[in-house]
Design a protein around this motif. Structure first.
Motif, PDB file in Angstrom:
ATOM      1  N   LEU A 282       0.808  -1.071  -0.174  1.00 14.62           N
ATOM      2  CA  LEU A 282      -0.141   0.021  -0.090  1.00 14.62           C
ATOM      3  C   LEU A 282       0.658   1.129  -0.139  1.00 14.62           C
ATOM      4  CD1 LEU A 282      -2.804   1.537  -0.005  1.00 14.62           C
ATOM      5  CD2 LEU A 282      -2.732   0.796   2.644  1.00 14.62           C
ATOM      6  N   ARG A 283       1.832   1.402   0.748  1.00 17.83           N
ATOM      7  CA  ARG A 283       2.812   2.531   0.986  1.00 17.83           C
ATOM      8  C   ARG A 283       3.469   2.677  -0.663  1.00 17.83           C
ATOM      9  NH1 ARG A 283       5.532   0.875   4.857  1.00 17.83           N
ATOM     10  NH2 ARG A 283       4.504   2.433   6.527  1.00 17.83           N
ATOM     11  N   THR A 294      10.436  -0.795   5.482  1.00 13.14           N
ATOM     12  CA  THR A 294      10.125  -1.145   6.736  1.00 13.14           C
ATOM     13  C   THR A 294       9.929   0.230   7.285  1.00 13.14           C
ATOM     14  OG1 THR A 294      12.188  -0.774   7.894  1.00 13.14           O
ATOM     15  CG2 THR A 294      11.967  -2.600   6.296  1.00 13.14           C
ATOM     16  N   LYS A 295       9.011   0.571   7.880  1.00 16.14           N
ATOM     17  CA  LYS A 295       8.378   1.839   7.959  1.00 16.14           C
ATOM     18  C   LYS A 295       9.392   3.182   8.202  1.00 16.14           C
ATOM     19  CE  LYS A 295       4.541   3.941  10.778  1.00 16.14           C
ATOM     20  NZ  LYS A 295       5.098   5.132  11.308  1.00 16.14           N
ATOM     21  N   GLU A 296      10.046   3.143   9.006  1.00 11.27           N
ATOM     22  CA  GLU A 296      11.240   4.050   9.295  1.00 11.27           C
ATOM     23  C   GLU A 296      12.041   4.282   7.973  1.00 11.27           C
ATOM     24  OE1 GLU A 296      10.630   1.832  11.280  1.00 11.27           O
ATOM     25  OE2 GLU A 296       9.566   2.510  12.976  1.00 11.27           O
ATOM     26  N   CYS A 297      12.417   3.451   7.554  1.00 10.66           N
ATOM     27  CA  CYS A 297      13.395   3.374   6.254  1.00 10.66           C
ATOM     28  C   CYS A 297      12.569   4.209   5.137  1.00 10.66           C
ATOM     29  CB  CYS A 297      14.031   2.076   5.949  1.00 10.66           C
ATOM     30  SG  CYS A 297      14.884   2.109   4.383  1.00 10.66           S
ATOM     31  N   ALA A 298      11.355   3.860   4.887  1.00 10.40           N
ATOM     32  CA  ALA A 298      10.577   4.328   3.675  1.00 10.40           C
ATOM     33  C   ALA A 298      10.343   5.612   4.251  1.00 10.40           C
ATOM     34  CB  ALA A 298       9.350   3.314   3.844  1.00 10.40           C
ATOM     35  N   GLU A 299       9.883   5.973   5.505  1.00 13.28           N
ATOM     36  CA  GLU A 299       9.725   7.403   5.509  1.00 13.28           C
ATOM     37  C   GLU A 299      10.812   8.232   5.562  1.00 13.28           C
ATOM     38  OE1 GLU A 299       7.897   7.580   9.488  1.00 13.28           O
ATOM     39  OE2 GLU A 299       5.981   6.834   8.899  1.00 13.28           O
ATOM     40  N   GLU A 300      12.215   7.750   5.789  1.00 12.37           N
ATOM     41  CA  GLU A 300      13.304   8.590   5.576  1.00 12.37           C
ATOM     42  C   GLU A 300      13.642   9.009   4.157  1.00 12.37           C
ATOM     43  OE1 GLU A 300      15.123  10.196   7.591  1.00 12.37           O
ATOM     44  OE2 GLU A 300      13.827   9.759   9.261  1.00 12.37           O
ATOM     45  N   LYS A 311       0.574  13.248   3.281  1.00 16.14           N
ATOM     46  CA  LYS A 311      -0.202  12.778   2.025  1.00 16.14           C
ATOM     47  C   LYS A 311      -0.046  11.399   1.910  1.00 16.14           C
ATOM     48  CE  LYS A 311      -0.135  17.164  -0.682  1.00 16.14           C
ATOM     49  NZ  LYS A 311       0.353  17.512  -2.202  1.00 16.14           N
ATOM     50  N   ILE A 312       0.941  10.859   2.141  1.00 15.92           N
ATOM     51  CA  ILE A 312       1.320   9.343   2.108  1.00 15.92           C
ATOM     52  C   ILE A 312       0.524   8.533   2.972  1.00 15.92           C
ATOM     53  CG2 ILE A 312       3.057   7.432   2.022  1.00 15.92           C
ATOM     54  CD1 ILE A 312       3.232   9.293  -0.472  1.00 15.92           C
TER      55      ILE A 312
END
Length: 597
Positions: A282-283, A294-300, A311-312
């Motif tokens: 989904l991300r 993995t959430k933190e990595c993707a957000e960075e 927005k994401i």
């Protein structure tokens, strides 16, 4: 072990549940039998989902049916059998029977024995099916990515006919044709890659990751130049309502069982869960919709790309909510086949021009398939490289027309084969069948190979026989205008410079005529010599005569004018005076008008 088996059962139910209204389309290619006469015709066969189908191309070969190991479940070396063709000979297409082992094992054994392709004859009467790779847990798949020959499943009845012909001693020659296996309507290819973010599924996932890595460069080039339009998709399933509260559904699904993915390790007690895969899917979809990757990595990574993280997160929604997620719902809807494309059920799946690709995920194999999706002559240069296709124009000019002298050819190399089409040269379209002749027409025809007419340069002068409506030798030459135009000797043939005192000298394409003596001038229009001095005197005399004539005419005209005016005035005056006094010729004829003033 019990939990694993339970999850497998649940997963099978997912698939069965979806198949109630699902649709699977078997991708096919054609097989043309050219001999023997009794089998001539075109037959359908199903493309195997392994090996390298020759999308956009054809293969010619001779069918062989082994006397031993007819199901090809063992290596042919054990039977001292080889199907490797001799230099200059036709390739061998090995015909084997279905059953007793995996399709991929049959193809691997056939390839190792030297076969160029494998035809698997079905062992029961049924519609054609897609031959797929085995499940990873059922067999070692080390060789799967090494299968490079194409494979096809044929019907039982057709297989029986081929076997009978071979047993009778007939040479069975066939042509496998994949040219129409993929639509190729225009100059852009749309393709989709259906997968999920799970990278821990064994050899299949390893090959998938390697493919993405290898294909990335070519994909980016074609995408940036507008040749392709790529869309990533992520496969999810839903959990049947009866299992919503089970541990398996809770760990593998989000949004109350609406969107699920299998556990990467098939172990619910460790590692990632299936729902982690769904959330990452989904991300990535939301990120693609933002037009960047993995959430933190993707957000960075998201922050580093300058994308609004809010927005994401808004796009992703709440994975624990008992409601539909519009993004994942759209992905599930897209999994359903439309028109000529079936449902996406095999993971991973590549879709090209709305048709599912069959074959191994290999950079060259997939690039060939994408190139097969372009309309002829619109494919990018990468599709015409030696690594991707064979240039059929290199051998005997592809059987097309050519003009070697001008280096002009009607042969056009395309990924799907050569075209014999008369070219456009210097803005002029040549007209013809492309095979035996091409010729220019119209006003520009002389610009191309001089219109096929004679042309020659000599002593700094160039003459051409090309005219708008054909070939005609120019003045001063004679001949057919095509192969030759010979200089006409006007002096020898006495067709020019024949006046008395004239001296004639022939030149290439013309002649020179002169007069004896320095005071004579040659007039070509009248073929005569005249005196330069006399002509000057005559010219001035003639001019004076003209001037004198004009003066006389002017004086005479003025005199006549004056005479006519004077006569007119005299007659008018005499008429007026005659009313008041008698003139010489009117005596005794005076009348008095009383009352006149």
């Amino acid at each position: 072990m019990g939990a694993k088996m339970l999850w497998i059962s649940v997963w099978v139910l997912f698939l069965l549940w979806g198949s109630c209204w699902g649709r699977f389309v078997v991708e096919k290619n054609s097989l043309k039998v050219t001999s023997p006469e009794s089998l001539k015709g075109i037959y359908e066969c199903a493309i195997g989902n392994f090996g390298v189908p020759q999308y956009g191309g054809t293969m010619v070969g001779i069918v062989a049916y082994p006397k031993d190991n007819q199901k090809a479940c063992k290596g042919f070396r054990d039977f001292d059998i080889s199907f490797k063709s001799k230099p200059g000979g036709f390739p061998t297409f090995l015909l084997v029977d279905r059953g007793d082992c995996y399709f991929t094992a049959k193809a691997w054994n056939a390839q190792n024995a030297g076969a160029a392709a494998i035809l698997v004859a079905d062992n029961k009467v049924e519609p054609l099916i897609t031959m797929d790779t085995p499940e990873e847990e059922d067999t070692k798949a080390d060789y799967l990515q090494d299968i490079t020959i194409p494979s096809a499943l044929i019907s039982k009845s057709f297989g029986d006919s081929l076997k009978k012909a071979i047993e009778n001693g007939d040479m069975v020659s066939v042509n496998l044709d994949w040219r129409e296996s993929l639509p190729h309507p225009d100059d852009r290819v749309e393709y989709e890659f259906w997968t999920n973010s799970n990278d821990e599924c064994g050899p299949k996932c390893d090959s998938q990751v390697q493919f993405v890595k290898n294909f990335k460069g070519a994909a980016q080039i074609m995408e940036k130049k507008g040749y392709t339009q790529f869309t990533p998709h992520y496969i999810t399933w839903y959990c049947p309502e009866a299992f919503l509260l089970s541990k398996q559904c809770k760990s593998q699904c989000i949004n109350r069982g609406r969107y699920c993915a299998p556990d990467p390790e098939q172990d619910f007690s460790k590692g990632y869960d299936g729902k982690d895969v769904v959330i990452q899917n989904l991300r990535q979809v939301c990120l693609f919709q933002e037009k960047k990757y993995t959430k933190e990595c993707a957000e960075e990574v998201i922050k580093s790309l300058g994308i609004d993280l809010k927005k994401i997160n808004k796009c992703m929604g709440d994975p624990d909510a008992d409601e539909e997620n519009p993004v994942l719902k759209a992905e599930q809807d897209a999994q359903i086949g439309k028109d000529s494309r079936g449902d996406v059920t095999i993971l991973p799946t590549l879709v090209i021009n709305n048709r599912q690709y069959r074959g191994k995920l290999d950079k060259t194999a997939v690039l060939k398939a994408i190139c097969a999706g372009f309309q002829e002559t619109t494919e990018p240069a990468v599709c015409l490289s030696e690594d991707i296709q064979t240039n059929e124009c290199l051998e005997n000019n592809g059987g097309c027309w050519q003009d070697k002298a001008s280096n002009i050819t009607a042969c056009k190399d395309t990924f799907r084969g050569r075209l014999c089409e008369c070219p456009v040269v210097k803005g002029v379209k040549l007209v013809g069948d492309g095979y035996t002749h091409c010729e220019a027409s119209g006003s520009g025809r002389c610009e191309i190979n001089n219109g096929g007419c004679w042309k020659k340069t000599h002593e700094g002068k160039t003459y051409s026989a090309c005219v708008e409506d054909g070939c005609k030798c120019p003045p001063g030459f004679k001949g057919d205008g095509i192969n030759k135009c010979e200089d006409v000797d006007e002096c020898k043939d006495k067709i020019a410079c024949q006046c008395s005192g004239c001296k004639c000298k022939n030149t290439w394409g013309s002649y020179e005529c002169s007069c004896g003596g320095g005071d004579l001038l040659y007039m070509k229009e009248h073929d005569t010599c005249i005196s330069k001095t006399a002509s000057t005197e005559v010219g001035w005399s003639f001019l004076w005569v003209i001037l004198f004539g004009l003066v006389i005419a002017g004086v005479g005209g003025y005199a006549i004018y004056k005479y006519r005016i004077r006569s007119y005035m005299d007659s008018e005056i005499r008429a007026i005076m005659a009313q008041y006094m008698p003139l010489d010729n009117q005596e005794g004829q005076i009348h008095v008008h009383h009352g006149d003033i």
